[in-house]
Design a protein around this motif. Structure first.
Motif, PDB file in Angstrom:
ATOM      1  N   ASP A 134       0.871  -1.182   0.000  1.00 30.65           N
ATOM      2  CA  ASP A 134       0.000   0.000   0.000  1.00 30.65           C
ATOM      3  C   ASP A 134       0.906   1.229   0.000  1.00 30.65           C
ATOM      4  O   ASP A 134       1.633   1.456   0.968  1.00 30.65           O
ATOM      5  CB  ASP A 134      -0.910  -0.013   1.231  1.00 30.65           C
ATOM      6  CG  ASP A 134      -1.929   1.105   1.226  1.00 30.65           C
ATOM      7  OD1 ASP A 134      -1.568   2.269   0.914  1.00 30.65           O
ATOM      8  OD2 ASP A 134      -3.097   0.832   1.536  1.00 30.65           O
ATOM      9  N   VAL A 135       0.860   2.012  -1.076  1.00 34.52           N
ATOM     10  CA  VAL A 135       1.758   3.164  -1.191  1.00 34.52           C
ATOM     11  C   VAL A 135       1.441   4.241  -0.158  1.00 34.52           C
ATOM     12  O   VAL A 135       2.334   4.995   0.239  1.00 34.52           O
ATOM     13  CB  VAL A 135       1.738   3.768  -2.617  1.00 34.52           C
ATOM     14  CG1 VAL A 135       2.333   2.801  -3.617  1.00 34.52           C
ATOM     15  CG2 VAL A 135       0.346   4.188  -3.025  1.00 34.52           C
ATOM     16  N   ARG A 136       0.194   4.317   0.299  1.00 36.58           N
ATOM     17  CA  ARG A 136      -0.158   5.334   1.309  1.00 36.58           C
ATOM     18  C   ARG A 136       0.395   4.992   2.678  1.00 36.58           C
ATOM     19  O   ARG A 136       0.968   5.840   3.347  1.00 36.58           O
ATOM     20  CB  ARG A 136      -1.673   5.512   1.385  1.00 36.58           C
ATOM     21  CG  ARG A 136      -2.268   6.133   0.118  1.00 36.58           C
ATOM     22  CD  ARG A 136      -3.743   5.977   0.128  1.00 36.58           C
ATOM     23  NE  ARG A 136      -3.958   4.531   0.305  1.00 36.58           N
ATOM     24  CZ  ARG A 136      -5.101   3.912   0.161  1.00 36.58           C
ATOM     25  NH1 ARG A 136      -6.167   4.577  -0.115  1.00 36.58           N
ATOM     26  NH2 ARG A 136      -5.204   2.621   0.312  1.00 36.58           N
ATOM     27  N   THR A 137       0.230   3.735   3.106  1.00 41.81           N
ATOM     28  CA  THR A 137       0.702   3.347   4.437  1.00 41.81           C
ATOM     29  C   THR A 137       2.161   2.892   4.425  1.00 41.81           C
ATOM     30  O   THR A 137       2.772   2.769   5.473  1.00 41.81           O
ATOM     31  CB  THR A 137      -0.149   2.200   5.011  1.00 41.81           C
ATOM     32  OG1 THR A 137       0.008   1.036   4.193  1.00 41.81           O
ATOM     33  CG2 THR A 137      -1.617   2.587   5.102  1.00 41.81           C
ATOM     34  N   ARG A 138       2.689   2.634   3.202  1.00 39.94           N
ATOM     35  CA  ARG A 138       4.053   2.113   3.039  1.00 39.94           C
ATOM     36  C   ARG A 138       4.233   0.826   3.799  1.00 39.94           C
ATOM     37  O   ARG A 138       5.242   0.592   4.453  1.00 39.94           O
ATOM     38  CB  ARG A 138       5.100   3.161   3.423  1.00 39.94           C
ATOM     39  CG  ARG A 138       5.024   4.400   2.542  1.00 39.94           C
ATOM     40  CD  ARG A 138       6.244   5.279   2.625  1.00 39.94           C
ATOM     41  NE  ARG A 138       7.519   4.616   2.543  1.00 39.94           N
ATOM     42  CZ  ARG A 138       8.084   4.160   1.405  1.00 39.94           C
ATOM     43  NH1 ARG A 138       7.449   4.277   0.259  1.00 39.94           N
ATOM     44  NH2 ARG A 138       9.267   3.568   1.424  1.00 39.94           N
ATOM     45  N   LYS A 139       3.208  -0.045   3.713  1.00 43.93           N
ATOM     46  CA  LYS A 139       3.245  -1.343   4.353  1.00 43.93           C
ATOM     47  C   LYS A 139       2.587  -2.371   3.460  1.00 43.93           C
ATOM     48  O   LYS A 139       1.764  -2.014   2.597  1.00 43.93           O
ATOM     49  CB  LYS A 139       2.466  -1.320   5.675  1.00 43.93           C
ATOM     50  CG  LYS A 139       3.077  -0.497   6.772  1.00 43.93           C
ATOM     51  CD  LYS A 139       2.223  -0.616   8.020  1.00 43.93           C
ATOM     52  CE  LYS A 139       2.798   0.230   9.125  1.00 43.93           C
ATOM     53  NZ  LYS A 139       1.964   0.171  10.324  1.00 43.93           N
ATOM     54  N   PHE A 140       2.898  -3.640   3.700  1.00 43.36           N
ATOM     55  CA  PHE A 140       2.178  -4.708   3.043  1.00 43.36           C
ATOM     56  C   PHE A 140       0.906  -4.947   3.840  1.00 43.36           C
ATOM     57  O   PHE A 140       0.962  -5.179   5.044  1.00 43.36           O
ATOM     58  CB  PHE A 140       3.014  -5.987   2.957  1.00 43.36           C
ATOM     59  CG  PHE A 140       4.095  -5.894   1.918  1.00 43.36           C
ATOM     60  CD1 PHE A 140       3.801  -6.165   0.595  1.00 43.36           C
ATOM     61  CD2 PHE A 140       5.380  -5.531   2.255  1.00 43.36           C
ATOM     62  CE1 PHE A 140       4.784  -6.073  -0.391  1.00 43.36           C
ATOM     63  CE2 PHE A 140       6.366  -5.439   1.296  1.00 43.36           C
ATOM     64  CZ  PHE A 140       6.070  -5.702  -0.031  1.00 43.36           C
ATOM     65  N   GLU A 141      -0.229  -4.837   3.177  1.00 42.51           N
ATOM     66  CA  GLU A 141      -1.520  -4.976   3.837  1.00 42.51           C
ATOM     67  C   GLU A 141      -2.210  -6.254   3.369  1.00 42.51           C
ATOM     68  O   GLU A 141      -2.148  -6.609   2.192  1.00 42.51           O
ATOM     69  CB  GLU A 141      -2.419  -3.766   3.505  1.00 42.51           C
ATOM     70  CG  GLU A 141      -1.824  -2.406   3.860  1.00 42.51           C
ATOM     71  CD  GLU A 141      -1.838  -2.081   5.335  1.00 42.51           C
ATOM     72  OE1 GLU A 141      -2.428  -2.863   6.115  1.00 42.51           O
ATOM     73  OE2 GLU A 141      -1.255  -1.060   5.726  1.00 42.51           O
ATOM     74  N   GLU A 142      -2.897  -6.902   4.301  1.00 46.92           N
ATOM     75  CA  GLU A 142      -3.666  -8.088   3.938  1.00 46.92           C
ATOM     76  C   GLU A 142      -4.861  -7.676   3.107  1.00 46.92           C
ATOM     77  O   GLU A 142      -5.536  -6.695   3.394  1.00 46.92           O
ATOM     78  CB  GLU A 142      -4.128  -8.807   5.215  1.00 46.92           C
ATOM     79  CG  GLU A 142      -4.869 -10.091   4.927  1.00 46.92           C
ATOM     80  CD  GLU A 142      -5.343 -10.784   6.190  1.00 46.92           C
ATOM     81  OE1 GLU A 142      -6.317 -11.547   6.094  1.00 46.92           O
ATOM     82  OE2 GLU A 142      -4.739 -10.567   7.280  1.00 46.92           O
TER      83      GLU A 142
END
Length: 143
Positions: A134-142
């Motif tokens: 997720d480019v907004r959170t800068r995390k891999f999201e389930e």
């Protein structure tokens, strides 16, 4: 689309059990297909134990040529899958770090590639989860 590929990925995960199994999902001409791959982790661990400290029970390592071969044949790797033997279907800290090229503050090494984690138990596969950057959170999201 990915759901139709789960039986093949699950079967490969159980064939690799009790080690982690791995592979990729390739898109070509709007069709997705699974390519099961050898987990190179034990070979790397045996040859370079100081660098590859974990074996295939807790880690996987894909041959990078799979990405070039997919591209050369007109396909694109859309997802990487791997199993977690006797562990849940979660994107571990090690998985995240690997996907970010070893830099916890970095960007994905393979932009646009999703990650599928399969929980493989002695009794069979009991969970599968998909993770996307997720480019907004800068995390891999389930997903």
């Amino acid at each position: 689309k990915l759901k139709s590929l789960l039986p093949e990925m699950n079967e490969w995960s159980m064939q690799g059990y009790p080690d982690e199994a791995c592979g990729v999902v390739i898109e070509q001409d709007d069709v997705l297909r699974v390519q099961c791959c050898e987990n190179l982790q034990n070979k790397l661990h045996d040859r370079f134990p100081d660098r590859f400290t974990r074996n295939a029970r807790t880690a996987y390592n894909l041959d990078p040529r799979v990405f070039y071969e997919a591209e050369e044949s007109g396909g694109t790797v859309r997802a990487i899958f791997h199993s977690h033997p006797e562990r849940g279907a979660y994107f571990s800290d090690e998985d995240v770090l690997s996907a970010l090229g070893g830099d916890p503050d970095g960007d994905p090494v393979l932009p646009g590639v999703d990650y599928i984690v399969i929980s493989a138990r002695e009794s069979g596969v009991d969970d599968v989860k998909l993770f996307s950057w997720d480019v907004r959170t800068r995390k891999f999201e389930e997903q």
